[in-house]
Design a protein around this motif. Structure first.
Motif, PDB file in Angstrom:
ATOM      1  N   LEU A  73      39.350  -6.005 -26.925  1.00 34.48           N
ATOM      2  CA  LEU A  73      40.517  -6.015 -26.051  1.00 34.48           C
ATOM      3  C   LEU A  73      41.420  -7.212 -26.318  1.00 34.48           C
ATOM      4  CD1 LEU A  73      38.675  -4.833 -22.852  1.00 34.48           C
ATOM      5  CD2 LEU A  73      40.639  -3.658 -23.875  1.00 34.48           C
ATOM      6  N   LYS A  74      40.827  -8.354 -26.623  1.00 35.54           N
ATOM      7  CA  LYS A  74      41.643  -9.527 -26.941  1.00 35.54           C
ATOM      8  C   LYS A  74      42.474  -9.293 -28.194  1.00 35.54           C
ATOM      9  CE  LYS A  74      38.427 -12.745 -26.880  1.00 35.54           C
ATOM     10  NZ  LYS A  74      37.796 -14.096 -26.875  1.00 35.54           N
ATOM     11  N   LEU A  75      41.951  -8.507 -29.125  1.00 40.78           N
ATOM     12  CA  LEU A  75      42.671  -8.241 -30.369  1.00 40.78           C
ATOM     13  C   LEU A  75      43.740  -7.168 -30.203  1.00 40.78           C
ATOM     14  CD1 LEU A  75      39.743  -8.323 -32.975  1.00 40.78           C
ATOM     15  CD2 LEU A  75      41.517 -10.044 -32.650  1.00 40.78           C
ATOM     16  N   ILE A  76      43.410  -6.086 -29.480  1.00 38.41           N
ATOM     17  CA  ILE A  76      44.349  -4.962 -29.411  1.00 38.41           C
ATOM     18  C   ILE A  76      45.392  -5.131 -28.319  1.00 38.41           C
ATOM     19  CG2 ILE A  76      42.629  -3.387 -30.361  1.00 38.41           C
ATOM     20  CD1 ILE A  76      42.245  -2.226 -27.574  1.00 38.41           C
ATOM     21  N   ASP A  77      45.115  -5.977 -27.310  1.00 36.26           N
ATOM     22  CA  ASP A  77      46.068  -6.155 -26.217  1.00 36.26           C
ATOM     23  C   ASP A  77      46.099  -7.620 -25.787  1.00 36.26           C
ATOM     24  OD1 ASP A  77      47.875  -5.641 -24.182  1.00 36.26           O
ATOM     25  OD2 ASP A  77      46.344  -4.966 -22.765  1.00 36.26           O
ATOM     26  N   PRO A  78      46.574  -8.499 -26.674  1.00 37.59           N
ATOM     27  CA  PRO A  78      46.588  -9.934 -26.334  1.00 37.59           C
ATOM     28  C   PRO A  78      47.487 -10.258 -25.147  1.00 37.59           C
ATOM     29  CG  PRO A  78      47.815  -9.518 -28.366  1.00 37.59           C
ATOM     30  CD  PRO A  78      47.094  -8.244 -28.031  1.00 37.59           C
ATOM     31  N   GLU A  79      48.479  -9.399 -24.866  1.00 36.35           N
ATOM     32  CA  GLU A  79      49.369  -9.640 -23.722  1.00 36.35           C
ATOM     33  C   GLU A  79      48.742  -9.199 -22.409  1.00 36.35           C
ATOM     34  OE1 GLU A  79      50.263  -7.643 -26.301  1.00 36.35           O
ATOM     35  OE2 GLU A  79      51.442  -9.073 -27.494  1.00 36.35           O
ATOM     36  N   GLU A  80      47.552  -8.556 -22.495  1.00 38.13           N
ATOM     37  CA  GLU A  80      46.845  -8.056 -21.310  1.00 38.13           C
ATOM     38  C   GLU A  80      47.723  -7.102 -20.495  1.00 38.13           C
ATOM     39  OE1 GLU A  80      44.846 -11.070 -19.050  1.00 38.13           O
ATOM     40  OE2 GLU A  80      43.798 -11.880 -20.801  1.00 38.13           O
ATOM     41  N   SER A  81      48.276  -6.126 -21.179  1.00 39.25           N
ATOM     42  CA  SER A  81      49.123  -5.144 -20.504  1.00 39.25           C
ATOM     43  C   SER A  81      48.301  -4.080 -19.788  1.00 39.25           C
ATOM     44  CB  SER A  81      50.067  -4.477 -21.511  1.00 39.25           C
ATOM     45  OG  SER A  81      49.324  -3.792 -22.511  1.00 39.25           O
ATOM     46  N   PHE A  82      47.094  -3.776 -20.274  1.00 40.21           N
ATOM     47  CA  PHE A  82      46.267  -2.779 -19.594  1.00 40.21           C
ATOM     48  C   PHE A  82      44.845  -3.291 -19.331  1.00 40.21           C
ATOM     49  CE2 PHE A  82      46.376  -1.452 -24.144  1.00 40.21           C
ATOM     50  CZ  PHE A  82      45.045  -1.623 -24.482  1.00 40.21           C
ATOM     51  N   TRP A  83      44.689  -4.619 -19.365  1.00 40.01           N
ATOM     52  CA  TRP A  83      43.422  -5.216 -18.958  1.00 40.01           C
ATOM     53  C   TRP A  83      43.707  -6.652 -18.547  1.00 40.01           C
ATOM     54  CZ3 TRP A  83      39.781  -8.800 -21.468  1.00 40.01           C
ATOM     55  CH2 TRP A  83      40.356  -9.501 -22.535  1.00 40.01           C
ATOM     56  N   SER A  84      42.739  -7.287 -17.953  1.00 38.81           N
ATOM     57  CA  SER A  84      42.904  -8.677 -17.553  1.00 38.81           C
ATOM     58  C   SER A  84      41.563  -9.395 -17.652  1.00 38.81           C
ATOM     59  CB  SER A  84      43.430  -8.774 -16.121  1.00 38.81           C
ATOM     60  OG  SER A  84      43.466 -10.133 -15.697  1.00 38.81           O
ATOM     61  N   GLN A  85      41.577 -10.519 -18.350  1.00 38.60           N
ATOM     62  CA  GLN A  85      40.375 -11.339 -18.456  1.00 38.60           C
ATOM     63  C   GLN A  85      40.400 -12.373 -17.322  1.00 38.60           C
ATOM     64  OE1 GLN A  85      39.818 -13.364 -22.244  1.00 38.60           O
ATOM     65  NE2 GLN A  85      37.598 -13.045 -22.129  1.00 38.60           N
ATOM     66  N   CYS A  86      40.338 -11.847 -16.106  1.00 39.65           N
ATOM     67  CA  CYS A  86      40.490 -12.670 -14.911  1.00 39.65           C
ATOM     68  C   CYS A  86      39.164 -13.177 -14.376  1.00 39.65           C
ATOM     69  CB  CYS A  86      41.200 -11.867 -13.824  1.00 39.65           C
ATOM     70  SG  CYS A  86      40.343 -10.338 -13.380  1.00 39.65           S
ATOM     71  N   GLY A  87      38.063 -12.786 -15.013  1.00 35.06           N
ATOM     72  CA  GLY A  87      36.748 -13.173 -14.531  1.00 35.06           C
ATOM     73  C   GLY A  87      36.187 -12.169 -13.539  1.00 35.06           C
ATOM     74  N   VAL A  88      34.867 -12.107 -13.470  1.00 33.26           N
ATOM     75  CA  VAL A  88      34.172 -11.226 -12.523  1.00 33.26           C
ATOM     76  C   VAL A  88      33.115 -12.038 -11.794  1.00 33.26           C
ATOM     77  CG1 VAL A  88      32.569  -9.279 -12.300  1.00 33.26           C
ATOM     78  CG2 VAL A  88      34.550  -9.081 -13.807  1.00 33.26           C
ATOM     79  N   MET A  89      33.062 -11.892 -10.476  1.00 39.63           N
ATOM     80  CA  MET A  89      31.995 -12.514  -9.701  1.00 39.63           C
ATOM     81  C   MET A  89      31.050 -11.432  -9.187  1.00 39.63           C
ATOM     82  SD  MET A  89      34.370 -13.937  -6.565  1.00 39.63           S
ATOM     83  CE  MET A  89      35.327 -14.905  -7.742  1.00 39.63           C
ATOM     84  N   GLN A  90      29.757 -11.679  -9.375  1.00 38.16           N
ATOM     85  CA  GLN A  90      28.711 -10.765  -8.924  1.00 38.16           C
ATOM     86  C   GLN A  90      27.993 -11.448  -7.771  1.00 38.16           C
ATOM     87  OE1 GLN A  90      25.903  -9.608 -11.989  1.00 38.16           O
ATOM     88  NE2 GLN A  90      24.354  -9.148 -10.448  1.00 38.16           N
ATOM     89  N   LEU A  91      28.240 -10.976  -6.563  1.00 38.93           N
ATOM     90  CA  LEU A  91      27.794 -11.673  -5.371  1.00 38.93           C
ATOM     91  C   LEU A  91      26.344 -11.338  -5.020  1.00 38.93           C
ATOM     92  CD1 LEU A  91      30.962 -11.269  -3.131  1.00 38.93           C
ATOM     93  CD2 LEU A  91      30.449 -13.013  -4.846  1.00 38.93           C
ATOM     94  N   ALA A  92      25.648 -12.334  -4.507  1.00 40.96           N
ATOM     95  CA  ALA A  92      24.275 -12.148  -4.040  1.00 40.96           C
ATOM     96  C   ALA A  92      24.315 -11.760  -2.570  1.00 40.96           C
ATOM     97  CB  ALA A  92      23.475 -13.424  -4.253  1.00 40.96           C
ATOM     98  N   THR A  93      24.414 -10.465  -2.290  1.00 39.03           N
ATOM     99  CA  THR A  93      24.595  -9.989  -0.914  1.00 39.03           C
ATOM    100  C   THR A  93      23.275  -9.768  -0.179  1.00 39.03           C
ATOM    101  OG1 THR A  93      24.708  -7.707  -1.718  1.00 39.03           O
ATOM    102  CG2 THR A  93      26.792  -8.901  -1.492  1.00 39.03           C
ATOM    103  N   SER A  94      22.155 -10.135  -0.805  1.00 37.81           N
ATOM    104  CA  SER A  94      20.843 -10.039  -0.156  1.00 37.81           C
ATOM    105  C   SER A  94      19.975 -11.185  -0.649  1.00 37.81           C
ATOM    106  CB  SER A  94      20.171  -8.701  -0.473  1.00 37.81           C
ATOM    107  OG  SER A  94      19.834  -8.632  -1.854  1.00 37.81           O
ATOM    108  N   ASP A  95      18.918 -11.489   0.106  1.00 33.81           N
ATOM    109  CA  ASP A  95      17.994 -12.546  -0.307  1.00 33.81           C
ATOM    110  C   ASP A  95      17.323 -12.195  -1.632  1.00 33.81           C
ATOM    111  OD1 ASP A  95      18.621 -13.956   1.962  1.00 33.81           O
ATOM    112  OD2 ASP A  95      16.872 -13.272   3.103  1.00 33.81           O
ATOM    113  N   LYS A  96      17.013 -10.934  -1.819  1.00 34.03           N
ATOM    114  CA  LYS A  96      16.378 -10.488  -3.057  1.00 34.03           C
ATOM    115  C   LYS A  96      17.292 -10.721  -4.254  1.00 34.03           C
ATOM    116  CE  LYS A  96      14.312  -6.406  -5.255  1.00 34.03           C
ATOM    117  NZ  LYS A  96      13.988  -4.957  -5.092  1.00 34.03           N
TER     118      LYS A  96
END
Length: 653
Positions: free
Chosen positions: A327-350
């Protein structure tokens, strides 16, 4: 590989030196001349290029180091080869350089500035496994394996034309120059495969002779008296095949391929083949691409990592890293994607305990994933986040439909709206009977039409299942803070695209309802309220304004995709019937039968953004007889024949 296995360097007069092995990466006198003499010239690479008898040439190396051998070979290849030929370069590195050290090392070679930039742009994180890098409009493909040399090559499926046996000297690093490595070198060679190496050590000479190489000495570079070169003659060792049911049929690069299905799977496969010069006819029954599971406005681009590495985890991580680079190569302007980061939340003790364990194990580099508090995540997301979690800075979101449109925008791809109802094979060609009554002919066919992939007689044994999912779509309220990152809890929400939030999604194993329902909207809102209270408060204020989309994910019993040649079920059952009595039975000279030039690529579930592009590369490499970009055990785990074998072992067939 863990965080402690990146190489540590010292520098002597601008020459990198390994602290671990106390050895230099290239000659202090003239590293470039040494590389050209020992490897490029001694292996007669340019002479072989001028023979012009191949579409691609495969070079394998032991010890990537600073990449000097690769850069020199790639540069010469571009100067002397035709635009139709490709260089497949495979290398291994147990202790990879950091990005900053590699950058400093490559500054020593300004003549390779453009190639160096391309490598640095895609240089992998220090994560064990296979990493594919493409440069120069796909004319050069680098498969970089991080890990032990013998172990990495034991997982490779390829036929090598020339070996560069580099790496630190046997006296400094005897573990690499092992009988296990020499056996793998022989396994991956064919009659006429050559090798060259800077060393003349007896352990190397004897090891290569023992596995079938004709070994000769010649003058070494500079003050070095001798070096070794040679040619593979034959391998006298036993050729007993482990798990023969996963052996792939021989293939030869075709002129054209027909693909059934225009979602992420079909479109990415079409592009992978088109980039190799193959003409592709893509058949989609709907009036536009990506109308099924690939049609959501946005999808989260990240991999949920296991604490301990698994085959599924390796596929997902390899696919994620490949998709991000692509994606960085084919769409460096980020017109149809975004490298904005993803957070995976721990919504349980497990889940919190699992995430803490994952970080403590140090299996993954910090550049890939790190732990963040709820306060830190709130700052990143630009809105209140209720839980601690993991943060993936290189992840983000993608518009699957826009990506599909990009994939098929290629002169070698034509799209046909048609519904294929039946496949039959006659006189070397597949006949595709369509709903309109027309019959299409094709030499090679790839079935990519999701849960409909088992509608044909040749694939009706594939155990596909559908999972209903609904996303909710709405405009952000003026009072709402702008979400800056993808947030994943029990569901997910992405930053607004085109002034619309897309969030959800439901996961219904039994649902058959194709319409959007208010109950599912409410379910999506409840998931959102748990993790992002402020955004939920704004979006839930007028729930009747919610729009939505329902689609059905295509999945499999083991939640792994199905990618590879289509087996002939009856023949497999007959050949491997003994498995029902003894699962450890060793089959000698067993031959598998596959439907000729028929392949399958389906079952990606909700992971298509990270598994479809790498699976497309895998399938295109199979069809075009190239080195395969994934380890053999991962390829076996997604082989279409696995379900037949599992049923035999369980005595359910």
């Amino acid at each position: 590989m863990n965080r402690k296995q990146s190489q540590r360097l010292s520098w002597r007069d601008n020459t990198p030196v390994s602290d671990k092995f106390d050895d230099i990466y290239f000659s202090i006198e003239d590293g470039l001349a040494e590389s050209e003499y020992v490897f490029l010239n001694s292996s007669l690479i340019i002479e072989k290029v001028h023979q012009n008898k191949f579409d691609s040439f495969v070079i394998a190396e032991t010890g990537f180091g600073t990449g000097l051998n690769f850069l020199l070979t790639a540069s010469k290849w571009l100067q002397h080869s035709s635009e139709q030929s490709t260089l497949q370069y495979i290398s291994v590195e147990k202790f990879p350089l950091s990005h900053s050290d590699l950058h400093k090392a490559l500054e020593q070679w300004p003549e390779f500035k453009e190639l160096s930039h391309a490598i640095l742009e895609q240089y992998p994180l220090p994560q064990a496994g296979f990493h594919s890098i493409k440069i120069q409009q796909n004319r050069i493909e680098l498969l970089l394996m991080f890990g032990d040399a013998a172990q990495s090559y034991s997982r490779l499926n390829a036929k090598v034309d020339a070996w560069y046996l580099d790496g630190f000297a046997p006296s400094k690093n005897p573990d690499m120059w092992s009988p296990e490595l020499f056996r793998e070198i022989a396994r991956l060679s064919k009659p006429g495969t050559t090798f060259s190496t800077f060393t003349s050590a007896g352990i190397v000479k004897r090891g290569l002779k023992d596995v079938g190489f004709d070994v000769r000495k010649q003058k070494g570079f500079g003050r070095k008296r001798e070096m070794l070169v040679g040619t593979f003659v034959e391998n006298q060792a036993s050729k007993t095949i482990d798990k023969p049911w996963f052996e792939l049929p021989a293939s030869k690069k075709p002129e054209e391929v027909t693909i059934i299905g225009g979602g992420l799977s079909g479109c990415s496969t079409a592009r992978a083949l088109a980039d190799r010069g193959v003409k592709v006819r893509l058949i989609e029954q709907e009036n536009q691409l990506a109308t099924g599971g690939s049609g959501n406005p946005q999808g989260a681009l990240y991999a949920k990592l296991p604490v301990k590495q698994t085959t599924q985890g390796e596929l997902h991580l390899s696919g994620f890293l490949y998709s991000v680079n692509m994606l960085k190569l084919i769409d460096p302007e980020e017109s149809f994607w975004s490298q904005c980061g993803v957070m995976q939340l721990a919504t349980s003790d497990k889940e919190l305990a699992r995430q803490n364990n994952l970080i403590e194990q140090e299996t993954y580099p910090q550049e890939l994933v790190s732990h963040k508090s709820a306060e830190e995540l709130s700052e990143i997301a630009n809105t209140a986040v209720n839980f601690d979690g993991l943060f993936f800075p290189s992840a983000g979101w993608v518009s699957p439909r826009a990506l599909c449109k990009h994939f098929v925008d290629h002169p070698n791809i034509s799209v046909l709206q048609q519904q294929v109802e039946e496949l039959s094979f006659a006189e070397g060609y597949w006949q595709l009977a369509t709903q309109s009554g027309e019959t299409l002919s094709a030499s090679h066919v790839v079935i990519c039409n999701a849960e409909m992939a088992n509608q044909f007689n040749q694939t009706d044994h594939l155990p596909l299942k559908t999972i209903r999912g609904q996303v909710s779509i709405t405009e952000p309220k003026p009072t709402n803070s702008q979400l800056n990152s993808v947030v994943c809890g029990d569901g997910y929400i992405s930053p607004a695209q085109n002034q619309q939030y897309c969030f959800g999604a439901t996961y219904d194993l039994q649902g058959k309802e194709r319409n959007v329902t208010q109950d599912d909207h409410q379910s999506n809102l409840e998931k959102l309220s748990k993790v992002l209270p402020d955004i939920h408060a704004d979006l839930a204020s007028e729930p009747n304004e919610l729009q939505g989309r329902t689609a059905f994910r295509c999945s499999t019993p083991d939640y792994m995709p199905i990618v590879g040649p289509a087996p002939v079920q009856d023949q497999f059952i007959e050949t491997f019937a003994q498995l029902s009595k003894d699962r450890k039975w060793r089959f000698e000279n067993a031959e598998t039968e596959h439907h000729p030039n028929l392949y399958v690529n389906t079952g990606h579930g909700s992971k298509g953004l990270i598994t479809c592009p790498i699976s497309a590369e895998l399938l295109a490499s199979m069809i075009c007889d190239e080195p395969l970009p994934l380890p053999k055990d991962v390829i076996d785990a997604i082989n279409p024949a696995r379900f037949i074998i599992k049923k035999l072992i369980k005595q359910t067939i």
